[in-house]
Design an enzyme around this catalytic site. Sequence first.
Site, PDB file in Angstrom:
ATOM      1  N   VAL A 278      49.173  46.488 -14.036  1.00 36.64           N
ATOM      2  CA  VAL A 278      48.832  46.271 -15.442  1.00 36.64           C
ATOM      3  C   VAL A 278      49.899  45.414 -16.123  1.00 36.64           C
ATOM      4  O   VAL A 278      49.586  44.563 -16.962  1.00 36.64           O
ATOM      5  CB  VAL A 278      48.672  47.619 -16.181  1.00 36.64           C
ATOM      6  N   CYS A 279      51.154  45.607 -15.746  1.00 39.34           N
ATOM      7  CA  CYS A 279      52.263  44.923 -16.422  1.00 39.34           C
ATOM      8  C   CYS A 279      52.123  43.402 -16.449  1.00 39.34           C
ATOM      9  O   CYS A 279      52.289  42.787 -17.514  1.00 39.34           O
ATOM     10  CB  CYS A 279      53.591  45.332 -15.803  1.00 39.34           C
ATOM     11  N   PRO A 280      51.825  42.733 -15.323  1.00 39.83           N
ATOM     12  CA  PRO A 280      51.714  41.273 -15.402  1.00 39.83           C
ATOM     13  C   PRO A 280      50.572  40.803 -16.281  1.00 39.83           C
ATOM     14  O   PRO A 280      50.663  39.738 -16.892  1.00 39.83           O
ATOM     15  CB  PRO A 280      51.521  40.844 -13.941  1.00 39.83           C
TER      16      PRO A 280
END
Length: 209
Positions: free
Chosen positions: A50-52
């Site tokens: 999810v972070c990128p």
Amino acid sequence: MKTLISKKAPDFVASAVLNGKDIVKNFTIKQFLGKKYIILFFYPKDFTFVCPTEMHAFQEKINDFKKRNTEIIAVSTDTEYSHWTWLQMSKDKGGILGITYPIVSDINKTISYNYGVLSGNIICDSSNNIIKAEGELIAYRGLFLIDKKGIIRHILINDLPLGRNINESLRMIDAIQYFEKSGEVCPANWKIGKKSIKANHDGIIDYFS
């Protein structure tokens, strides 16, 4: 933990990667006070899933933030070297090549702790010596809108699996800047061009376009 809303944003001095390539050792938010608004957002880990998507989503809107005189700053508990390596990887390989805003290293966990977004628990003995940590000591998806005086005006904290809506961050910047300029408050779902609210001296609400 008490809320930080309307309080002075905790300052810090930490290592960070700037412009996707330059490592600095003394990054601080003080440099923006009196000049810019700040979106300070925390994310759990480099090289994840999810972070990128969030990192790229903020970059895609970076000109919209610049038009609002707002600096984007990301923070995670990874090292600056981990950030730098991730920044060299292309998007199709799960990397964040092309990100230009600062990414701060909170390797000591103190920034995440002071902003109230550190997951896990530190267990201490009666003498306050650390015995162990329960769970991963990483950051939840916290987001803080800091005004030019260094005051926190908006907070959003998501659990680890839940990505953020970047357009909502822009809407909140518009709202606080509109309030500062007009003195009128912004009702639910307000956006630029919609009606705002102002209470007159009789306590009656007036609506303004």
